[in-house]
Design a protein around this motif. Structure first.
Motif, short mmCIF file in Angstrom:
data_model
loop_
_atom_site.label_atom_id
_atom_site.label_comp_id
_atom_site.label_asym_id
_atom_site.label_seq_id
_atom_site.Cartn_x
_atom_site.Cartn_y
_atom_site.Cartn_z
N ASN A 17 -7.44 -4.24 0.90
CA ASN A 17 -7.37 -4.12 -0.56
C ASN A 17 -7.92 -2.79 -1.06
O ASN A 17 -8.51 -2.72 -2.14
CB ASN A 17 -8.15 -5.28 -1.21
CG ASN A 17 -7.51 -6.62 -0.98
OD1 ASN A 17 -6.31 -6.78 -1.17
ND2 ASN A 17 -8.30 -7.59 -0.54
N PHE A 18 -7.73 -1.74 -0.28
CA PHE A 18 -8.23 -0.43 -0.69
C PHE A 18 -7.40 0.10 -1.85
O PHE A 18 -6.17 -0.08 -1.89
CB PHE A 18 -8.20 0.55 0.48
CG PHE A 18 -9.24 0.26 1.52
CD1 PHE A 18 -10.57 0.57 1.28
CD2 PHE A 18 -8.91 -0.35 2.72
CE1 PHE A 18 -11.54 0.30 2.24
CE2 PHE A 18 -9.86 -0.62 3.68
CZ PHE A 18 -11.19 -0.30 3.43
N LYS B 18 -3.49 -0.70 -2.13
CA LYS B 18 -3.24 -0.45 -3.55
C LYS B 18 -3.54 1.01 -3.89
O LYS B 18 -4.08 1.31 -4.95
CB LYS B 18 -4.10 -1.39 -4.40
CG LYS B 18 -3.84 -2.86 -4.14
CD LYS B 18 -4.81 -3.75 -4.89
CE LYS B 18 -4.59 -5.22 -4.56
NZ LYS B 18 -5.58 -6.10 -5.23
N LEU B 19 -3.17 1.88 -2.99
CA LEU B 19 -3.47 3.30 -3.15
C LEU B 19 -2.54 3.93 -4.18
O LEU B 19 -1.36 3.57 -4.26
CB LEU B 19 -3.35 4.01 -1.80
CG LEU B 19 -4.26 3.45 -0.70
CD1 LEU B 19 -3.92 4.07 0.64
CD2 LEU B 19 -5.73 3.69 -1.05
N GLY C 158 -12.36 -1.49 -2.20
CA GLY C 158 -12.96 -0.26 -2.69
C GLY C 158 -12.09 0.93 -2.41
O GLY C 158 -10.94 0.80 -2.00
N TYR C 159 -12.61 2.11 -2.63
CA TYR C 159 -11.85 3.32 -2.36
C TYR C 159 -12.23 3.89 -1.00
O TYR C 159 -13.27 3.55 -0.43
CB TYR C 159 -12.06 4.35 -3.47
CG TYR C 159 -13.48 4.82 -3.63
CD1 TYR C 159 -13.96 5.92 -2.91
CD2 TYR C 159 -14.35 4.20 -4.52
CE1 TYR C 159 -15.26 6.36 -3.06
CE2 TYR C 159 -15.66 4.64 -4.68
CZ TYR C 159 -16.11 5.72 -3.94
OH TYR C 159 -17.40 6.15 -4.09
N SER D 32 3.26 3.03 3.66
CA SER D 32 4.17 2.19 2.89
C SER D 32 3.44 1.05 2.19
O SER D 32 2.31 0.71 2.53
CB SER D 32 5.26 1.62 3.81
OG SER D 32 4.68 0.80 4.81
N GLY D 33 4.11 0.47 1.18
CA GLY D 33 3.55 -0.67 0.49
C GLY D 33 2.36 -0.36 -0.38
O GLY D 33 1.45 -1.17 -0.52
N ASN D 34 2.34 0.83 -0.99
CA ASN D 34 1.28 1.21 -1.91
C ASN D 34 1.91 1.60 -3.26
O ASN D 34 3.03 1.19 -3.56
CB ASN D 34 0.46 2.35 -1.33
CG ASN D 34 -0.47 1.89 -0.23
OD1 ASN D 34 -1.51 1.31 -0.50
ND2 ASN D 34 -0.11 2.16 1.03
#
Length: 935
Positions: free
Chosen positions: A310-311, A334-335, A289-290, A355-357
């Motif tokens: 998994n945001f 996943k921002l 979710g967000y 990092s990693g978004n």
């Protein structure tokens, strides 16, 4: 004098009265003292392997507490013992870091005789594989229970729910792995009873405890502790399902650790979230979710760790109202969207990892000036713009790699005197940088500027760049044209690959390898233009690559000192001479890549039992002789490529016992004879690439192997993402194959890639129907053999097939309509056979051109010029057709030479038997063999 002595005694008495706890004036309860003495005699000292954790880990400043337990002293004064001030009963037993080993809480443990215990701590001891006995439930007065130990196992007894006064419960196994079947477990029933009865629980800590059987409804019982629960830690417990959101809203909860539970789902509360939460850590869970605006109401939050969840969605501006935040870790989510400029409000922030978004836009100016920030990682996003000017002195780690940044290298970095780690790789930097500027950063430990193709590093070889603390230097693809000179006595990793460094390797580099760099473990000089002799890797090194250069000469025997090597890659040079015997005897070597050199002689035959080889690539040399039988000792081998040599041998059937082998290439050698199985139950069970083309194999196609190619039978259509052969990022397995009629190098081998190439041999007989069971097969090449019969209909089952080459054989009959089912077939070659009839229509067959069928004069239909409605009389053969079909001028010559003999035999056979058909076939077969030999 006597008065003075009396006064002195009084002073001493008062000193002891004031400085020692009151229980020292009591006598320990005799029953409890006896129980403690029994307990002391029931254990023994840890062995050395575990003893290391105590003396050099968190217990390094402690000694065994029970060393002070002497029968002549009162037990209330013993280390780790707390007594009740009125009764003298032992109410506290704190034996953390005491080197205890044994069944500390087993059936016969005398600890259970201490019925008045209120606090029990056995942290950092060894339960020796024993479980917790049900007698634990007799400690009805227990308020604090801490069992964080080694080798604790079994079920947590349900009697633990009898401890209704518990406030602090900490159970953890220090040495457990996620899939360890011996780890301690708590079932749903015990959890339910515990939470319902122990209503005073303030702190619940379960670490590496198996809670997989605890369901969602049982987790929701935690809401019953709304008035008491302060800390909740369930780390690595295998809990699954969805966590009720109300648990995150508990009114007194201050710390939540639910880390390392990959199947635990949940969402953050979107409203009514005004708890006194200070720490929220959901690292490596499936929360999604967000991130809601309601997070801005957690005014006391100082640690937010959502790494590996998994945001998605945008970063809410309210997040940056949390002025107490000192750690913000949102790595690998996943921002999207920009980083809010309000980040400047986080003046206490010391760690920021986004990092990693998929964040975009420029880096806010506030990131360059946060006064307390010492760790900044914004790597692996889609950030744009240039790097700003740093104005903080606190920064120790800066990582901006793998973004879309641009512009010149920021010189303000050279003012970061406390900088330890700098990673600016793969971001599009440009301009010229004087490498000697980095000598200003005395604390620098790691420097990575790799893959900045527009950046140019300037080295002054007349001056040494002194980097006293540098351990890791990565300058791959940075336009380095000359060998850089620097002084880094503590260097461990050096990567200068993919540059344009020319000439010989300098003498000072050789000397550093052999003398100065005592800790060197990784050197990559590949893809340059280096010449001259090979550098000799020192003992202690693990990775050494000088592939794709112009190095020459023999391999020195001094290489034998580097027995610690794990990866040795000297491919694509001009090396000559023999392969040293010691090289294949290194115990830890798992990649040996010497392909595309000029090495000669035989492959060494001293592969040791228990070796580590996973990849062995000797292709593209001048090696000869038979294959060494000791290759069968390479039981971990996954890739074996010996192609393009002069090896002369029968097929190595004794390799079929290698259960991990996935790639076998023997192409372009002098292998010969019939291929027969050794009799292994499942030969080559994981093989995915089988290439024995361009040899001299005879007899039928190897059906016994094809029948057992399990790795080619089950297409992994459900695989998520691309996965490649090999598990280590330091080396990529590659292979050269004939794909769709062209030589191609697979620089990385997908785990789903499968192919069989048996072309350019002398195989006979028919195509086995079992090939149709290899549902994962991508490519099949049986061309240039003597294969007869028809195409099996079962080939229509190869739903993943992308190319099929059956050309230059003696196949006949019609082309099966079932082949139109091959929806991925991109290349088809059936030329130079004896097929007849109408070409199939539909599917991929509508895309194939005339060259797929040339040399089959009895075929008709589109795209051929011959219509199936035309006169069906046989047209005269062309000269080429007669050559390839076995009736050209060579057959005529043979006919003249042998005609009389075979004519007489045939005539006699007709005269006496009257059945010439069998003999006619025999003549045809003999003639065919001779024709091939003549060609």
């Amino acid at each position: 004098m006597m008065g003075w002595v009396s006064m002195s005694s009084l002073i001493i008495f008062l000193y002891f009265l004031l400085h020692f706890p009151s229980y020292n004036c009591l006598l320990c309860n005799p029953h409890d003292k006896y129980a403690l003495s029994q307990f002391k005699n029931s254990f023994f000292v840890l062995n050395s392997s575990l003893h290391f954790h105590y003396k050099y880990g968190p217990c390094s400043s402690y000694s065994s507490r029970i060393e002070s337990w002497k029968n002549i002293t009162d037990c209330c004064g013993w280390d780790g013992i707390t007594c009740d001030t009125k009764s003298g009963h032992v109410i506290g037993l704190h034996l953390y870091c005491s080197d205890l080993r044994g069944e500390l809480l087993g059936l016969n443990s005398s600890i259970f005789k201490l019925r008045h215990l209120q606090q029990l701590s056995l942290t950092y001891n060894d339960f020796f594989g024993s479980s917790i006995h049900s007698s634990i439930g007799n400690f009805v007065n227990l308020t604090h229970l801490t069992l964080s130990a080694f080798r604790i196992s079994g079920h947590l007894p349900s009697t633990i729910s009898h401890l209704s006064k518990l406030e602090h419960l900490f159970i953890s196994r220090m040495d457990s792995l996620p899939d360890d079947p011996t780890r301690i477990r708590i079932d749903d029933y015990t959890w339910n009873r515990l939470i319902r009865n122990a209503t005073n629980l303030r702190n619940i800590y379960f670490g590496e405890v198996n809670m997989s059987s605890v369901g969602e409804s049982s987790l929701s019982l935690l809401t019953n502790l709304s008035s008491s629960l302060v800390s909740l830690l369930l780390r690595g417990t295998q809990i699954q399902g969805k966590l009720p959101t109300d648990i995150l809203r508990l009114p007194n909860l201050q710390k939540i650790f639910l880390t390392n539970n990959g199947n635990l789902r949940g969402e953050l509360p979107k409203s009514n979230w005004t708890t006194p939460l200070r720490v929220l850590s959901l690292y490596d869970t499936a929360f999604s979710g967000y991130i809601p605006d309601s997070i801005g109401y957690l005014k006391f939050l100082h640690t937010l760790d959502l790494y590996g969840c998994n945001f998605d969605g945008f970063l809410p501006p309210s997040l940056f109202n949390l002025t107490q935040l000192s750690l913000l870790d949102l790595l690998n989510n996943k921002l999207v969207g920009p980083i809010p400029t309000q980040i400047t409000k986080l003046s206490k922030l010391s760690i920021l990892d986004l990092s990693g978004n998929m964040l975009n836009g420029p880096i806010p100016r506030g990131c360059y000036s946060l006064p307390s920030l010492w760790y900044l990682n914004l790597g692996s996003n889609q950030l744009t713009g240039s790097i700003g000017k740093f104005s903080t002195n606190s920064l120790q780690t800066l990582r901006l790699s793998n973004n879309k940044l641009q512009g010149n290298f920021p010189n303000s970095i050279f003012q970061l005197q406390n900088l330890i780690n700098l990673d600016l790789s793969s971001i599009g930097l440009s301009g010229v940088v004087d490498f000697h500027q980095f000598s200003k950063l005395k604390a620098l430990n790691s420097l990575d500027l790799s893959h900045n193709s527009l950046l140019s590093l300037k080295f002054e070889n007349n001056f040494d760049c002194i980097l006293p603390n540098l351990r890791y230097l990565y300058l791959s693809s940075t336009n380095v044209s000359s060998f850089p000179k620097f002084i880094a006595p503590n260097l461990q990793d050096l990567d200068l690959s993919h540059n344009t460094i020319r000439g010989s390797i300098p003498k000072w580099f050789h000397e550093n390898l052999l003398r100065s760099w005592k800790n060197i473990g990784y050197i990559d000089l590949s893809f340059n233009k280096l010449r001259g002799d090979l550098p000799i890797p020192p003992n202690g090194i693990g990775f050494f690559s000088v592939s794709n250069n112009e190095l020459s000469g023999d391999i020195s025997s001094a290489l034998c000192n580097a027995s610690t090597l794990s990866i040795l890659n000297w491919a694509s040079n001009n090396l000559t001479g023999l392969i040293p015997q010691c090289l294949v005897a290194f115990p830890s070597l798992w990649v040996l890549d010497l392909q595309d050199n000029n090495l000669y002689g035989s492959i060494p035959d001293n592969f040791s039992k228990g070796n580590s080889f996973e990849t062995l690539k000797l292709n593209g040399n001048q090696l000869k002789g038979p294959l060494p039988r000791s290759l069968a000792h390479c039981t971990n081998l996954e890739v074996l490529d010996l192609g393009n040599n002069n090896i002369e041998d029968m097929f190595p059937y004794w390799l079929e016992i290698l259960t991990t082998l996935q790639v076998l290439s023997l192409r372009s050698n002098k292998f010969h004879g019939v291929i027969a199985s050794f009799g292994t139950k499942l030969p080559f069970p994981k093989l995915k690439i089988f290439d024995i083309s361009d040899n001299y194999f005879t007899g039928p196609l190897p059906v016994s192997y094809i029948h057992n190619f399990q790795g080619m039978m089950n297409a992994n259509d459900n695989q998520i993402g691309l996965k490649y052969l090999g598990q280590n990022s330091l080396y990529n397995d590659s292979i050269v194959i004939v794909m769709k009629g062209r030589y191609m190098e697979l620089t990385r081998i997908l785990t789903v890639f499968t192919s069989i190439d048996l072309s350019n041999n002398m195989f006979e007989g028919e195509i086995p129907k079992v090939i149709g069971e290899l549902h994962s097969l991508k490519g099949l090449n049986l061309s240039h053999n003597r294969i007869t019969g028809t195409i099996p209909i079962s080939l229509g089952n190869l739903s993943n097939l992308e190319w099929l080459d059956l050309s230059w054989n003696q196949l006949k009959g019609e082309i099966p309509l079932a082949l139109t089912n091959l929806n991925f077939l991109a290349v088809l070659n059936l030329s130079q056979n004896q097929f007849e009839g109408m070409l199939p229509k539909g599917g991929q067959f509508n895309t194939f051109e005339n060259d797929s069928y040339v040399g089959n004069p009895m075929l008709c239909g589109i795209p051929l010029s011959k219509s199936c409605k035309e006169n069906k009389e046989k047209s005269p053969y062309s000269t080429l057709d007669k050559e390839e079909s076995g009736f050209g001028w060579k057959s005529v010559v043979v006919g003249y030479a042998c005609g009389m003999i075979f004519g007489i035999i045939l005539g006699c056979n007709v005269f006496f038997i009257g059945k010439p058909q069998l003999l006619a076939r025999l003549v045809e077969r003999v003639l065919n063999v001779r024709l091939i030999r003549l060609t």
